[in-house]
Design an enzyme around this catalytic site. Structure first.
Site, PDB file in Angstrom:
ATOM      1  N   ARG A  52      -4.490   1.789   6.792  1.00  0.00           N
ATOM      2  CA  ARG A  52      -3.984   0.573   6.139  1.00  0.00           C
ATOM      3  C   ARG A  52      -3.771  -0.544   7.162  1.00  0.00           C
ATOM      4  O   ARG A  52      -3.966  -1.709   6.870  1.00  0.00           O
ATOM      5  CB  ARG A  52      -2.671   0.882   5.407  1.00  0.00           C
ATOM      6  CG  ARG A  52      -2.855   1.674   4.136  1.00  0.00           C
ATOM      7  CD  ARG A  52      -1.512   2.069   3.534  1.00  0.00           C
ATOM      8  NE  ARG A  52      -0.881   3.172   4.259  1.00  0.00           N
ATOM      9  CZ  ARG A  52       0.307   3.688   3.939  1.00  0.00           C
ATOM     10  NH1 ARG A  52       0.993   3.192   2.939  1.00  0.00           N
ATOM     11  NH2 ARG A  52       0.799   4.697   4.623  1.00  0.00           N
ATOM     12  N   CYS A  57       0.619   2.004  10.403  1.00  0.00           N
ATOM     13  CA  CYS A  57       0.937   2.527   9.077  1.00  0.00           C
ATOM     14  C   CYS A  57       1.241   4.005   9.208  1.00  0.00           C
ATOM     15  O   CYS A  57       2.191   4.395   9.859  1.00  0.00           O
ATOM     16  CB  CYS A  57      -0.180   2.237   8.087  1.00  0.00           C
ATOM     17  SG  CYS A  57      -1.792   2.836   8.579  1.00  0.00           S
TER      18      CYS A  57
END
Lengths: 146, 305
Positions: B252, B247
């Site tokens: 994430r 990410c």
């Protein structure tokens, strides 16, 4: 443009933070977060009158009312959700330290004020950037209103 | 001395059901011997506004990262952290947090680097617990410091570095950022601070599957069938694939790593935590702009090494 004096009220808050140990500084920031007042009705019912500060990690909405010449006192209004206590805490510090000051004095507040709270290590520079962004946005809006 | 798994029907569909617990299970087991509950949030003060009774806090930023080098803490620091939180090597650790367990998944992934065996997520995280009106407290938990052995980090199985990713090109890559970050229209998440990437776009051949698609509206993980539809049917992952997820700074993609590894059972998934803040600043690494994954540029991959 940013080498001005720190307004007395804000200087006091900075001293309060500086006098504490790091964990207590976080606790003080949490107190500011809890004490951030709700928006007055005229804004609470009209979210479209608020502007989002996108640089903050969590949503923060901000607006201000600038009074008449010659002082042009600035009143600040912030809104952030309870799930964002750090953002609310930053807003609370700025509100208590700056609300009601003449526009000129507010524009002279040094840009590095957030660094002087002594929170950078405990909160990390990345998170502190959110507070610098809030101050930057306030100043920009005052300049735009001139 | 780990606790028995939560026997929920929904979980039994997943490859490793023992990696999730429900709010019901946690409420019933809060006082169980051998259980430590950990809260990990994005907001550094959220835990202090109220947390699950007995839960300790681990801050992803200040406690899991090395302060100087861009890296995670080492074995000694991890042992100290665990001891201070009352976690033993055989503790069952249940982690929960804000924003669909985004940061909780990151903390879980760091526990994995140290091979902590029994570490689980609370399905639905903090929001679900709060929405169900379950108890929260601001009381500081009484922690009995534990003994935790110094275990050196073993990065290779679950962590990819820039060079690994260059060599990986041609095998499945999942970009879990927002659509605009993937195309290169922007370099940070909408509404997030600029973390400084000089170039926008994605790693060539990476397929875009924003991380939050794995979460339902109440913050719980989507069902096995729904996840299979997203990652196998749509993104094209196949059994036995060697997968890298990334990410912006690796948080994430930890969430997606959890989904692929523990819920869907892929045995070879690595999180590239350098992610876009490294790739988007590195000199002469290949980048693709726009909505198409793009091709493997063999020559430029070699040049960058």
């Amino acid at each position: 443009m940013t080498g001005g004096a720190i307004p007395a009220k804000l200087a006091e808050i900075i001293d309060d933070f500086q006098d504490l140990t790091e964990p207590d500084r976080l606790q003080l920031l949490l107190d500011f977060s809890r004490e951030l007042p709700d928006l007055p009705e005229r804004y609470g019912d009209h979210p479209e009158l608020l502007e989002q500060v996108v640089e903050c990690q969590s949503p923060l909405f901000l607006t201000m009312e600038i009074g008449d010449e010659p002082e042009r006192p600035v009143h600040l209004f912030f809104s952030a959700p309870p799930e964002a206590p750090t953002t609310r805490g930053f807003a609370g510090v700025l509100l208590e330290g700056l609300d009601g000051l003449p526009a000129e004095e507010l524009l002279a507040v040094p840009d590095d004020v957030p660094d002087r709270l002594g929170l950078t290590r405990a909160i990390t520079p990345l998170r502190m950037r959110g507070m610098a962004a809030m101050l930057g946005r306030i100043k920009r809006k005052i300049r735009e209103a001139q | 001395m780990t606790l028995a798994a939560d026997p929920q029907d929904k979980f039994s569909e997943y490859a490793h059901p023992e990696r999730l617990v429900s709010t019901d299970w946690l409420a019933a087991n809060l006082d169980a011997e051998g259980l430590v509950v950990v809260e990990s949030d994005e907001d550094v003060l959220l835990y202090e506004t109220g947390h699950i009774p007995g839960a300790v806090k681990i801050d992803w930023h200040t406690e899991l990262n090395d302060e100087v080098t861009r890296d995670y803490i080492d074995g000694e620091a991890f042992a100290r952290l665990m001891a201070a939180k009352g976690i033993s090597r055989d503790s069952t650790v249940v982690i929960y947090g804000d924003k669909s367990n985004w940061w909780a998944a990151y903390t879980l992934w760091v526990f994995t680097l140290f091979g902590h065996e029994d570490v689980r997520l609370l399905d639905g995280g903090r929001d679900k617990w709060v929405a169900e009106g379950r108890p929260m407290t601001t009381d500081k938990p009484e922690v009995t410091p534990s003994d935790y052995p110094v275990v050196e980090r073993n990065d290779a199985p679950v962590r990819a570095f820039l060079g690994d990713v260059l060599e990986h090109l041609g095998k499945p890559l999942i970009d879990v950022r927002s659509g605009d970050e993937y195309t290169g229209a922007r370099t940070t998440m909408p509404a997030y601070p600029e973390e400084g990437a000089l170039r926008g776009g994605h790693i060539p051949t990476a397929v875009s599957v924003p991380w939050a698609r794995a979460a339902a509206s109440d913050g719980t993980f989507r069902t096995r069938a729904e996840l299979d539809a997203i990652y196998r049917d749509e993104a094209g992952l196949q059994e036995g694939d060697d997968v890298v997820a990334y990410c912006r700074i690796g948080e994430r993609s930890s969430h997606t790593w959890f989904v692929l590894t523990h819920l869907l059972g892929f045995g070879n998934v690595r999180n590239y935590d350098g992610s876009w803040t490294e790739w988007g600043n590195a000199v002469r690494v290949p980048i693709v702009r726009g909505s198409e994954p793009g091709e493997v540029p063999a020559a430029s991959a070699r040049a960058a090494r």
